[in-house]
Design a protein around this motif. Structure first.
Motif, short mmCIF file in Angstrom:
data_model
loop_
_atom_site.label_atom_id
_atom_site.label_comp_id
_atom_site.label_asym_id
_atom_site.label_seq_id
_atom_site.Cartn_x
_atom_site.Cartn_y
_atom_site.Cartn_z
N GLN A 18 -3.38 -8.01 -8.43
CA GLN A 18 -4.54 -7.12 -8.40
C GLN A 18 -4.06 -5.73 -8.03
O GLN A 18 -3.00 -5.58 -7.45
CB GLN A 18 -5.56 -7.57 -7.35
CG GLN A 18 -6.16 -8.93 -7.59
CD GLN A 18 -7.15 -9.29 -6.48
OE1 GLN A 18 -7.26 -8.60 -5.47
NE2 GLN A 18 -7.85 -10.38 -6.68
N LYS A 24 -1.47 -7.97 -4.03
CA LYS A 24 -2.29 -6.79 -4.36
C LYS A 24 -1.52 -5.50 -4.10
O LYS A 24 -0.83 -5.37 -3.10
CB LYS A 24 -3.56 -6.80 -3.51
CG LYS A 24 -4.55 -5.72 -3.86
CD LYS A 24 -5.84 -5.91 -3.10
CE LYS A 24 -6.90 -4.94 -3.56
NZ LYS A 24 -8.18 -5.20 -2.89
N ARG A 60 0.86 -1.19 0.00
CA ARG A 60 0.00 0.00 0.00
C ARG A 60 0.89 1.23 0.00
O ARG A 60 1.78 1.36 0.84
CB ARG A 60 -0.94 0.02 1.21
CG ARG A 60 -1.84 1.24 1.20
CD ARG A 60 -2.82 1.27 2.33
NE ARG A 60 -3.60 2.49 2.27
CZ ARG A 60 -4.82 2.59 1.77
NH1 ARG A 60 -5.42 1.53 1.31
NH2 ARG A 60 -5.46 3.74 1.74
N VAL A 113 -2.11 -1.38 -3.66
CA VAL A 113 -3.10 -0.34 -3.39
C VAL A 113 -2.37 1.00 -3.37
O VAL A 113 -1.40 1.17 -2.63
CB VAL A 113 -3.82 -0.57 -2.05
CG1 VAL A 113 -4.79 0.57 -1.75
CG2 VAL A 113 -4.55 -1.91 -2.05
N LYS A 170 -10.40 3.79 -8.92
CA LYS A 170 -11.43 4.35 -8.05
C LYS A 170 -11.66 5.83 -8.35
O LYS A 170 -10.84 6.48 -9.00
CB LYS A 170 -11.03 4.19 -6.58
CG LYS A 170 -10.78 2.76 -6.16
CD LYS A 170 -12.06 2.00 -6.04
CE LYS A 170 -11.81 0.64 -5.38
NZ LYS A 170 -13.03 -0.06 -5.07
N MET A 196 -6.38 4.71 -6.15
CA MET A 196 -7.20 5.83 -5.68
C MET A 196 -6.44 7.15 -5.80
O MET A 196 -7.03 8.20 -5.73
CB MET A 196 -7.62 5.60 -4.23
CG MET A 196 -8.54 4.40 -4.08
SD MET A 196 -8.80 3.92 -2.37
CE MET A 196 -7.45 2.76 -2.17
N GLN A 219 -8.72 -1.90 -10.49
CA GLN A 219 -9.80 -0.96 -10.19
C GLN A 219 -9.24 0.46 -10.13
O GLN A 219 -8.32 0.72 -9.38
CB GLN A 219 -10.45 -1.29 -8.84
CG GLN A 219 -11.12 -2.65 -8.82
CD GLN A 219 -11.81 -2.88 -7.49
OE1 GLN A 219 -12.74 -2.17 -7.13
NE2 GLN A 219 -11.35 -3.87 -6.75
N SER A 255 -9.12 9.06 -8.89
CA SER A 255 -7.76 8.62 -9.25
C SER A 255 -7.34 9.27 -10.57
O SER A 255 -8.17 9.65 -11.39
CB SER A 255 -7.71 7.10 -9.39
OG SER A 255 -8.54 6.65 -10.44
N GLN A 269 -12.10 -2.23 -13.91
CA GLN A 269 -13.25 -1.50 -13.40
C GLN A 269 -12.83 -0.04 -13.23
O GLN A 269 -11.88 0.25 -12.50
CB GLN A 269 -13.71 -2.06 -12.07
CG GLN A 269 -14.89 -1.32 -11.48
CD GLN A 269 -15.30 -1.91 -10.13
OE1 GLN A 269 -14.65 -2.80 -9.59
NE2 GLN A 269 -16.37 -1.39 -9.59
N ASP A 274 -5.73 -1.66 -6.75
CA ASP A 274 -6.74 -0.64 -6.51
C ASP A 274 -6.02 0.70 -6.55
O ASP A 274 -5.10 0.94 -5.76
CB ASP A 274 -7.41 -0.79 -5.14
CG ASP A 274 -8.30 -2.02 -5.06
OD1 ASP A 274 -8.55 -2.64 -6.10
OD2 ASP A 274 -8.74 -2.34 -3.94
#
Length: 147
Positions: free
Chosen positions: A73, A56, A42, A58, A93, A77, A91, A96, A108, A75
């Motif tokens: 994966q 993942k 992260r 993030v 978000k 933001m 993803q 972003s 997504q 994410d």
């Protein structure tokens, strides 16, 4: 003087890679260099370098990455300037900002996300790359082209 135990005797809370522990770059931290990890990552601070992750990734709302991201994966933001390669779900978000090409199994994108670049979708069944060029201003995507 401080602690009489040697490093081999101490029992810290440090987890071994791949045990579900996450690596966190906290807000206000600036890191220059590449990161490689078997666990989750992260980023809430700033990274000038590449991320190679087996799990993942993030990027928090205050996080920024200037470099390429690779993982299972992701994410997003915050802000990313570079290529993102994800084997499974990517993803983007709301809020972003991504400037670079995307390679993902599934994608997504939330309506308030900003994406400038090309998107390359990989199908799990045949391994082919389908290219979809999204025009963010018109909010339409052209038909997939099988290469």
């Amino acid at each position: 003087m401080f602690n009489q135990k040697s490093k081999s005797e101490s029992t810290g809370d440090v987890s071994a890679p791949g045990t579900g522990a996450a690596t966190i770059i906290a807000a206000g931290t600036v890191l220059k260099g590449d990161i490689s990890s078997n666990g989750d990552i992260r980023i809430d601070g700033s990274l000038q370098g590449n991320i190679q992750c087996q799990a993942k990734v993030v990027i928090g709302s205050n996080g920024s990455v200037e470099g390429d991201i690779s993982g299972q994966q992701a994410d997003i933001m915050g802000k990313v300037s570079g290529t993102i390669k994800v084997k499974e779900l990517l993803q983007l978000k709301g809020g972003s900002f991504v400037n670079g090409n995307l390679y993902a199994g599934k994608l997504q994108i939330e309506p308030s996300a900003n994406f400038n670049g090309q998107c390359h979708m990989t199908t799990a069944t045949n391994g082919q790359v389908n290219e979809v060029i999204a025009d963010k201003k018109s909010k339409k995507a052209s038909e997939p082209v099988v290469e």
